[in-house]
Write a protein that holds these residues in place. Structure first.
Motif, short mmCIF file in Angstrom:
data_model
loop_
_atom_site.label_atom_id
_atom_site.label_comp_id
_atom_site.label_asym_id
_atom_site.label_seq_id
_atom_site.Cartn_x
_atom_site.Cartn_y
_atom_site.Cartn_z
N SER A 4 -4.47 9.89 9.45
CA SER A 4 -5.51 10.05 10.43
C SER A 4 -4.90 10.10 11.82
O SER A 4 -4.06 9.26 12.16
CB SER A 4 -6.49 8.88 10.33
N GLN A 13 -6.16 25.10 23.02
CA GLN A 13 -6.25 25.32 21.59
C GLN A 13 -7.67 25.11 21.09
O GLN A 13 -8.22 25.92 20.35
CB GLN A 13 -5.30 24.33 20.88
N GLU A 70 -2.59 22.06 26.83
CA GLU A 70 -2.34 22.89 25.64
C GLU A 70 -3.41 22.63 24.59
O GLU A 70 -3.93 23.53 23.96
CB GLU A 70 -0.96 22.52 25.05
N ILE A 126 -4.78 23.08 11.42
CA ILE A 126 -3.59 22.23 11.59
C ILE A 126 -3.12 22.25 13.03
O ILE A 126 -2.57 21.30 13.54
CB ILE A 126 -2.47 22.70 10.62
N ARG A 127 -3.42 23.34 13.72
CA ARG A 127 -3.02 23.42 15.13
C ARG A 127 -3.78 22.38 15.97
O ARG A 127 -3.19 21.74 16.82
CB ARG A 127 -3.29 24.83 15.67
N GLU A 149 -7.09 14.80 10.52
CA GLU A 149 -5.91 14.33 9.80
C GLU A 149 -4.77 15.29 10.00
O GLU A 149 -4.95 16.49 10.16
CB GLU A 149 -6.21 14.26 8.30
N LEU A 150 -3.63 14.74 9.93
CA LEU A 150 -2.42 15.58 9.95
C LEU A 150 -1.51 15.03 8.87
O LEU A 150 -1.11 13.86 8.92
CB LEU A 150 -1.76 15.50 11.33
N ASP A 160 -2.29 15.38 17.95
CA ASP A 160 -1.18 14.47 17.68
C ASP A 160 -0.17 14.53 18.82
O ASP A 160 0.30 13.52 19.30
CB ASP A 160 -0.54 14.87 16.36
N ALA A 161 0.10 15.77 19.27
CA ALA A 161 1.06 15.93 20.35
C ALA A 161 0.52 15.34 21.64
O ALA A 161 1.24 14.66 22.37
CB ALA A 161 1.38 17.42 20.54
N ALA A 214 -2.39 19.07 15.11
CA ALA A 214 -1.05 18.92 15.66
C ALA A 214 -1.13 18.76 17.16
O ALA A 214 -0.38 17.97 17.76
CB ALA A 214 -0.20 20.13 15.29
N LEU A 227 -1.50 12.98 21.93
CA LEU A 227 -1.41 11.53 21.80
C LEU A 227 0.03 11.09 21.99
O LEU A 227 0.29 9.99 22.47
CB LEU A 227 -1.92 11.07 20.43
N GLY A 228 0.97 11.97 21.60
CA GLY A 228 2.38 11.65 21.77
C GLY A 228 2.87 11.92 23.18
O GLY A 228 4.07 11.83 23.43
N GLY A 229 1.96 12.30 24.05
CA GLY A 229 2.34 12.44 25.45
C GLY A 229 2.45 13.88 25.91
O GLY A 229 2.74 14.14 27.07
N ALA A 230 2.19 14.84 25.02
CA ALA A 230 2.29 16.23 25.44
C ALA A 230 1.15 16.58 26.38
O ALA A 230 0.17 15.84 26.48
CB ALA A 230 2.27 17.14 24.22
#
Lengths: 246, 987
Positions: free
Chosen positions: B180, B101, B97, B80-81, B175-176, B87-88, B84, B90-93
Motif C-alpha cells: 500500500s 500524471q 510530476e 502503475i504510473r 498499491e505498488l 510513491d515517488a 509510482a 512520497l519519497g521526495g520527488a
C-alpha cells in the motif's frame, strides 16, 4: 572478469539469486564461478580489507528481509507467454553515505539493466555517480521502462528487441525502475558516491570493510521501504554493528 | 356541597337541555380530538416519508454517479504510473510530476468536475485536485475517510465538506507491487443541481447542512428565513414545524450516512397534507356549531314539549292530592307521556267514581266495612271468628227526652253518636249499627285485628271520657247532662252479611254479642263493664274490678263482669309509621330513575309513523317509504409503500330512500334511490342513483315460489341474506365479496327491516385480485323457491367486465361480456344449522379485450366458481363460513388460474343491541401450470382479519366500528390496515 573491482563479486552474488530464470548451462557455469569466487574470495578479499589500510574499520550487521507482499494482493501477474509471474524480488542494499576519499571507480561500459524474460536483469544495480547505464531490450515484446524517483526521472518509451537506451545517473540515491507494460517488473539502480556498500544476501548478514574510521551515515534501502539512515561510529581496526530493526 | 346541590337544583327542563347540549358538545369535541389525532399521525407519516424519500433519492443519485467514480478511480488506482508517481512524491520527488500524471489520467477519464485527493498510508494529504486544478491540501474531509478503513482494499464511501463544497466521496487504496502506498479519495460535488433534483423528487425544498452552514440547497431555499430555520432544524431531534411565508412546513433533518455533522434537511410542505384535515376540521366546527345551535333549539322545544305535560301532570297530581278528582288532564302527545296522561285521567275518573260510591257507602255502613266492601273482600255468608263487641247507650234516655224538644234530642243523640263513632273508629273498630240511643261496634271483624279486645276497651274508655267532656259542655250551656253505660265482651261469633241479595247488612251474631249487650244494659251510669273473655285479654293493660257474678236473661251460667277504671299501659309504638317515608323515598327514586337514554333522546319516529305512507282503503295497495343515512369514516392505519400515492383518511356520507310497494299478496315492487359521492366512495361530486328497482311476483299465495326481475341485490352464497339485514356485524364485506355480486330473492330488501348493507360501502384500496368481476346490483331475472328445509335459487344476470359503476347499469350488447348464470341450493339441517352450495358461471372480461399489441378479439373469458357455505346460530352466538373454488380463463394462456378463498366469522350478542364479531378471510391462488409444463406463481394471496363491534342505541340509530388488518403474505406492502367507523340512522 578481468577488471575485477570492488563491485564485481557483489554482482556475482546477486546473480546467484536469479538462477531460476537462467538456462541450465548458464546455471552450471555460474554455480562454478560462484563457488570459485566464494572459496577464493572469502578468505582472500576480506583479508585484504581487514589487514587493510590503517585508520579503517568495518561495518557488519544483520537485516531481516522484508516479507514479500505479493501474495497479499491476491493479484496474479501473467506474462505474455501465459506464465504466472510474481513481483520481482529485490534485495536490500546498505550503503555508507557521502563522498569519501576512496571514490568508486569510473563505471565500465558494461553497466546494463537488461529487460529479459519479462524481468529486469539484474534486479539491483549499484553504480557510481555519473555512470551511464544501458537498458537493452532482450525480449521479443515491448517494454516501457520509466522511473519517477527523485535522483533520476526518466521514461524510455518503447523500443525493439536488441535496441537499448542509456540513462546517466548524475545524482546519488535510490532509483526505482518500473515497466509500465509489465507490472511485476521492477529493479533498483543505486547511485553511490563511494565504494562502501553491500547488497544484503538472503541470510540477511552483511559486512562492509575498509571504511575510514569515524562517524558515518549508513542508509539501508529497499524498494518497498523508505530509506532508513543510521549513524554509525566506525572504530579504527574494529567492527561497528548495524542491526536495524525492521 | 351546598353550592353544588344548588347547581343541581335546577329544573328538569334545564337538566334535559344541559344533557342534550352537553352530549352534542362532547361529541363535537371528541370528533375534533379524533381528527386532531389522525392529523398528527398523517403529518408524521408524510414527514417521515418525505425525509426517507430524500435520502433514498440521494442514494440513487449517488449510485448513478458512483459507477462513474468507480470507473475513474479504477483507472487511477490501476495505473502503475500513478502509484509510482505517488510513491515517488512520497519519497521526495517533485509533486508536480505526480500532478501532471494524475491530470493526464483524469483527462483520459474525462473527469472535469469533482474532487481527487491523494494521501499517504497514514492519511496525510499529498495532492488534492479540485475540478482538475491543484488546490491547497486540506486535512478537512480527506483524512477522516482515509483513516476510516484500515483495510486499503475496502472502498469507503461517505460525504465530506471540502473547501466549502459538499462531496459524496469514495476512498480507494493505491498499491505498488503489493504494497500500500496511499489512498485516493474521489468525489462528486453534492451541489445546487443535486439538491434541485432531490427537491424535484420529494417536491420540497432541500438543504444540506454541515456544521451549521448550508453547503447546498434548492434555489427556493436561498438566503431566506427558511434557510436559517432549516439550519436550526439540524439541531432538533425530531421534525420542526414552522410557518414561512404563510406556508406550513415540517423541517426534518436526516444525518447523511458515513458523515458526521452533515445532514439533509427537507422542508416538507404541509399545506396539501393538512388541507383535507383543515376542511374536515372547519366543517366539523361549523357542524358542531350548527349542531349545538340545533341542540339548543331542539332541546328548548323538546324540553318544553317534554316538560309541559309533566308540569301539567304534576299540577294534576297536586289537585288529586287535595282530593279533587273531578277533572282530566290533556296531553297532546301519543308517546309515553300521552299514555301516562290517559292513565292519569282514567285514574282520576276511577278515583272520582270510587269517592262517590264511598261517600254513599260511608253514610250507610261503617267506613271500614265500606272499605272492605269497596275492595270486594267481604264474602256473602258467614264465618265464625273471635270478635270483641261493644255496646254503649245512654242511661235513662226515654226519661231524659221527655222534657226536651225532639230536635234537641236528635242533636244531643247525634252529638253523642258522633263521639261514639269517632272513638270506635280511632281504635280500629267498626260501628255495626245504631239502634236508637244504642250503638253497637265490632272489633276484629270484618277486618282481623289482633288486639281487638284491648282496642274495644280503650274505645270504651275514650267514649266515657268524651261523654264526660260533652256533659261538662252541656252543663255549661244549661243543658241537662246524661250518663252512659258500656258493655264489652270478647268471644266467638258468626260474622257475615245478612239480608237479601239486594240489600245486605254485615253483622255478627252469637252469645258473646248478646252478653255484651246485657253488660251494657247492666252497667251503671258511666260504668264500663267487660266480661271475662275480654278481661283475660286486657288484664295486663287495664285496671278493672271484678263485680259479683250475675245471671243474665237467656244465659244459663252466671257471668262475672269487670268494671274498668282506667287504661294502664301505653301501647308499644309501631315501626309502621317509620317505614312509610322509606317506602316513599324508594318509590320516588324509582319514579325519578330514567328509562334507557337512547329511548329518550335518540329515538325518532319513522316515516310511516309520521304518516308519510300510502295505504289504500282496504289495504290492497301499500306504499311504504323508509329513509336511511350513514356517515362513515375511513382511517388508514399505516402508510402505503413509498412509491404509492397517499391514502388520506376520508369521511363519506350517504342517504338512501327505499320505497316498497305491495299490491295484494302477489306483487311486490321495490326501489332504492341513493345520493352519495360514488360507489366506491370517492371525492367525486354528489350523485343520485337508482340503485334498485325490481318487481317480485309470488304466483301462488302461500307457496314458497317467486319470480323476480329488475335491478336488485341478489343469491350468492349465504352472504346476501345478511347484506340486507342487520345481521352482518361488519362494515366492510369479506374479502371475497370486495367485487362479487350477491343475489338473493327470498330475503326482503333493506327497506323492510334492514339497516345496513355492505353494498353501499366503498372499496377502500382493493386488495389482491378480484375473484370475479361481477356486478353489485346487477340487472337480471331470477326464480326461487323451496320447501321442507330446501331453498333453491337460479338467476340469469348481466356481468360487467369492469370495475366502473357505469358499466354495471348496462345490459345492452356492447357493455357486458354477456350474461352470467347463478344457482344456489341450501338446506336447513336443524333449526340452528343451514348448509348450502352455489355455482356461478359467466364471463368476467369483455371479448374485445386490449392486447398490448392493440385491440384483439378473443373468446369469451369465462369464470366458474363453486362455493360451499354453512351457517350456525344458537342463542347469542352465530358462526358462519364459506369456501369458494374459482377458476377463470385467460386468453393467450393455456392453463387456467385458480384460487381457493373463504372466510369464517363468529358473532356474539353481548347485551341487547351490543355485539362483537371477528372474521378471518383469505384468498389463496393456486400455482398456474401452463401447457408447456412451466408453472407460474400467482402471487396475490391475501389474508384479512376483521374485528367489529356495534351498538344499536335506539330503534333509529346504530354505531359500529371495525378494524381490518390486511396482509399480502411474503410482502411488506401493500398492507392496508383500516379503521372504519359508521353512524347510521333509519327513519
Amino acid at each position: 572478469m578481468a577488471e575485477l573491482n570492488a563491485m564485481e563479486p557483489l554482482r556475482t552474488r546477486i546473480e546467484s539469486t536469479r538462477l531460476a530464470f537462467w538456462p541450465p548451462p548458464t546455471i552450471a557455469i555460474l554455480l562454478s564461478v560462484l563457488l570459485a569466487v566464494t572459496v577464493a574470495g572469502e578468505p582472500g578479499a576480506p583479508a585484504r580489507h581487514r589487514t587493510g589500510l590503517p585508520g579503517t574499520g568495518a561495518i557488519e550487521g544483520e537485516i531481516a528481509l522484508p516479507a514479500h507482499a505479493a501474495a497479499r494482493t491476491g493479484e496474479m501477474y501473467v506474462s505474455a507467454t501465459g506464465e504466472a509471474r510474481e513481483i520481482q524480488p529485490i534485495p536490500v542494499v546498505v550503503s555508507v553515505q557521502g563522498v569519501m576519499p576512496a571514490a568508486p571507480g569510473r563505471p565500465s561500459g558494461r553497466l546494463e539493466l537488461t529487460q529479459r524474460g519479462e524481468a529486469f536483469d539484474p534486479s539491483i544495480l549499484v553504480v557510481p555517480v555519473g555512470a551511464e547505464v544501458k537498458f537493452p531490450n532482450a525480449d521479443p515484446v515491448f517494454h516501457n521502462v520509466f522511473s519517477y524517483s527523485r535522483p533520476r526521472r526518466f521514461d524510455l518509451g518503447r523500443y525493439r528487441r536488441g535496441e537499448f537506451k542509456t540513462v546517466a545517473f548524475d545524482r546519488p540515491g535510490y532509483v526505482k525502475v518500473l515497466c509500465e507494460v509489465h507490472k511485476w517488473m521492477r529493479a533498483a539502480v543505486v547511485v553511490v558516491e563511494n565504494p562502501y556498500y553491500a547488497i544484503v544476501p538472503e541470510t540477511g548478514r552483511f559486512r562492509i570493510e575498509g571504511i575510514p574510521a569515524g562517524r558515518h551515515s549508513v542508509a539501508i534501502e529497499h524498494f518497498d521501504r523508505r530509506a532508513r539512515v543510521v549513524e554509525v561510529d566506525v572504530p579504527e581496526g574494529g567492527v561497528a554493528r548495524v542491526t536495524p530493526k525492521t | 356541597m351546598i353550592r353544588l346541590a344548588r347547581l343541581l337544583d335546577v329544573s328538569f327542563r334545564i337538566k334535559l337541555l344541559i344533557a342534550l347540549v352537553g352530549s352534542v358538545a362532547l361529541l363535537g369535541l371528541a370528533s375534533l380530538a379524533v381528527v386532531r389525532y389522525y392529523t398528527d399521525r398523517q403529518v408524521e407519516s408524510v414527514v417521515h416519508r418525505a425525509a426517507d424519500r430524500a435520502l433514498r433519492a440521494l442514494a440513487e443519485v449517488e449510485r448513478m454517479r458512483r459507477a462513474d467514480l468507480e470507473r475513474i478511480a479504477g483507472r487511477l488506482t490501476g495505473s502503475i504510473r500513478i502509484a509510482a508517481a505517488l510513491d515517488a512524491a512520497l519519497g521526495g520527488a517533485d509533486a508536480g510530476e505526480f500532478v501532471d500524471q494524475v491530470r493526464y489520467e483524469l483527462t483520459l477519464a474525462e473527469l472535469q468536475q469533482g474532487l481527487v485527493a491523494f494521501a499517504d498510508r497514514t492519511g496525510r494529504p499529498v495532492v488534492t485536485l479540485l475540478n482538475g486544478e491543484r488546490v491547497a491540501d486540506s486535512e478537512e474531509g480527506v483524512d477522516a475517510l482515509a483513516q476510516a478503513g484500515a483495510d486499503p482494499e475496502a472502498v469507503a464511501t461517505g460525504y465530506r465538506v471540502f473547501h466549502g463544497t459538499l462531496f459524496a466521496v469514495q476512498r480507494h487504496g493505491l498499491e505498488l507491487f503489493g504494497e500500500s502506498v496511499g489512498t485516493l479519495t474521489i468525489g462528486f460535488p453534492v451541489d445546487k443541481e443535486v439538491a434541485s433534483r432531490l427537491g424535484d423528487i420529494v417536491e420540497a425544498p432541500v438543504c444540506f447542512a454541515a456544521n451549521g452552514r448550508c453547503v447546498a440547497a434548492t434555489p427556493d431555499v436561498g438566503d431566506s428565513a427558511l434557510r436559517d430555520r432549516m439550519l436550526d432544524a439540524t439541531r432538533a431531534s425530531g421534525a420542526v414545524f414552522t410557518t414561512v411565508d404563510d406556508r406550513r412546513l415540517a423541517l426534518v433533518s436526516s444525518p447523511l450516512p458515513g458523515a458526521a455533522g452533515i445532514s439533509a434537511v427537507v422542508a416538507v410542505p404541509l399545506d396539501d397534507v393538512l388541507a383535507p384535515f383543515d376542511r374536515i376540521q372547519f366543517v366539523e366546527i361549523i357542524a358542531a356549531m350548527v349542531a349545538l345551535g340545533l341542540a339548543l333549539l331542539l332541546g328548548g322545544v323538546l324540553s318544553k314539549g317534554l316538560t309541559s305535560p309533566i308540569r301539567t301532570l304534576v299540577a294534576a297530581t297536586e289537585r288529586v292530592r287535595r282530593g279533587d278528582y273531578d277533572f282530566s288532564v290533556h296531553v297532546p302527545y301519543r308517546d309515553e307521556l300521552g299514555t301516562f296522561a290517559d292513565a292519569f285521567n282514567q285514574m282520576t275518573q276511577g278515583l272520582l267514581l270510587k269517592e262517590r260510591y264511598r261517600g254513599v257507602l260511608d253514610k250507610v255502613v261503617s267506613p271500614r266495612v265500606a272499605e272492605e266492601l269497596m275492595k270486594g273482600e267481604i264474602r256473602l255468608g258467614g264465618e265464625t271468628r273471635e270478635v270483641t263487641t261493644l255496646f254503649a247507650d245512654i242511661r235513662g234516655f226515654t226519661a231524659l227526652t221527655e222534657h226536651i224538644a225532639p230536635e234537641q234530642v236528635i242533636a244531643m243523640l247525634n252529638d253523642w253518636l258522633e263521639l261514639a263513632a269517632l272513638s270506635i273508629e280511632e281504635e280500629g273498630g267498626v260501628v255495626d249499627k245504631y239502634v236508637g240511643d244504642e250503638v253497637m261496634a265490632l272489633f276484629g271483624a270484618p277486618m282481623a285485628q289482633p288486639d281487638h279486645a284491648l282496642c274495644a276497651v280503650r274505645a270504651a274508655l275514650k267514649l266515657r271520657e268524651r261523654t264526660e267532656a260533652l256533659n261538662a259542655r252541656r252543663q255549661a250551656r244549661g243543658d241537662p247532662p246524661f250518663s252512659i253505660g258500656i258493655g264489652v265482651n270478647t268471644g266467638a261469633a258468626v260474622a257475615g252479611n245478612t239480608g237479601s241479595s239486594k240489600r245486605l247488612n254485615y253483622t255478627v251474631l252469637g252469645a258473646s254479642v248478646n252478653e255484651a249487650s246485657r253488660l251494657c244494659s247492666d252497667a251503671g251510669p258511666g260504668e264500663v263493664l267487660i266480661a271475662e273473655g275480654t278481661y283475660r285479654r286486657v288484664a295486663e293493660q287495664v285496671d278493672a274490678t271484678p263485680l259479683p257474678p250475675r245471671v243474665f236473661k237467656g244465659f244459663s251460667r252466671p257471668v262475672t263482669p269487670y268494671s274498668v277504671h282506667a287504661y294502664r299501659h301505653q301501647r308499644p309504638g309501631s315501626s309502621a309509621a317509620a317505614s312509610a317515608p322509606v317506602a316513599l323515598l324508594v318509590l320516588s327514586g324509582l319514579l325519578l330513575c330514567p328509562a334507557a337514554a337512547g329511548a329518550q333522546i335518540l329515538e325518532f319516529p319513522t316515516l310511516s309513523e309520521l304518516g308519510v305512507q300510502y295505504i289504500s282503503p282496504g289495504g290492497l295497495v301499500q306504499v311504504r317509504p323508509r329513509l336511511q343515512t350513514d356517515l362513515e369514516g375511513y382511517f388508514p392505519q399505516d402508510a402505503p409503500a413509498w412509491h404509492l400515492a397517499e391514502t388520506d383518511p376520508f369521511i363519506a356520507g350517504r342517504a338512501r330512500l327505499f320505497v316498497d310497494v305491495f299490491v295484494g299478496r302477489r306483487v311486490y315492487l321495490s326501489t332504492e334511490l341513493r345520493a352519495d359521492r360514488g360507489q366506491p366512495a370517492r371525492a367525486g361530486s354528489l350523485q343520485g342513483h337508482l340503485q334498485q328497482a325490481f318487481v317480485r311476483v309470488t304466483p301462488v299465495v302461500g307457496k314458497n315460489f317467486t319470480l323476480q326481475a329488475g335491478k336488485f341485490v341478489s343469491p350468492f352464497g349465504s352472504y346476501p341474506q345478511r347484506a340486507h339485514t342487520a345481521a352482518d356485524p361488519f362494515i366492510r364485506p369479506p374479502l371475497l365479496y370486495d367485487y362479487r355480486t350477491v343475489l338473493q330473492a327470498d330475503f326482503v330488501p333493506a327497506a323492510v327491516d334492514g339497516v345496513f348493507n355492505w353494498k353501499n360501502n366503498p372499496r377502500f384500496r382493493p386488495t389482491g385480485l378480484p375473484i370475479a368481476w361481477e356486478v353489485p346490483y346487477p340487472i337480471g331475472a331470477m326464480a326461487g323457491g323451496g320447501g321442507r328445509g330446501w331453498t333453491l335459487t337460479a338467476a340469469v344476470l348481466n356481468t360487467a367486465p369492469s370495475a366502473e359503476p357505469d358499466d354495471w347499469n348496462r345490459f345492452d350488447l356492447e357493455a357486458p361480456a354477456g350474461p352470467s348464470f347463478i344457482g344456489r341450493a341450501s338446506y336447513q339441517v336443524v333449526p340452528e344449522l343451514q348448509v348450502g352450495a352455489s355455482y356461478n358461471r359467466g364471463a368476467y372480461m369483455r371479448p374485445d379485450v386490449a392486447d398490448d399489441r392493440g385491440p384483439v378479439a378473443v373468446n369469451r373469458q369465462l369464470q366458474e366458481t363453486y362455493a360451499l357455505e354453512a351457517n350456525f346460530t344458537r342463542g347469542h352466538v352465530g358462526v358462519r363460513g364459506e369456501v369458494l373454488f374459482n377458476e377463470w380463463q385467460v386468453f393467450r394462456t393455456s392453463g387456467h388460474p385458480r384460487d381457493v378463498s373463504g372466510y369464517v366469522e363468529a358473532r356474539v350478542t353481548l347485551a341487547p343491541g351490543l355485539f362483537a364479531a371477528v372474521r378471518y378471510n383469505a384468498i389463496r391462488f393456486v400455482t398456474l401450470e401452463r401447457a408447456s409444463g412451466s408453472t407460474d406463481r400467482w402471487d396475490y394471496d391475501v389474508r384479512r382479519w376483521q374485528f367489529g363491534a356495534g351498538y344499536r342505541i335506539s330503534r333509529s340509530t346504530e354505531i359500529r366500528g371495525e378494524y381490518m388488518i390486511n396482509r399480502t403474505p411474503g410482502r411488506e406492502d401493500p398492507s392496508d390496515n383500516l379503521l372504519s367507523l359508521r353512524w347510521g340512522w333509519t327513519f
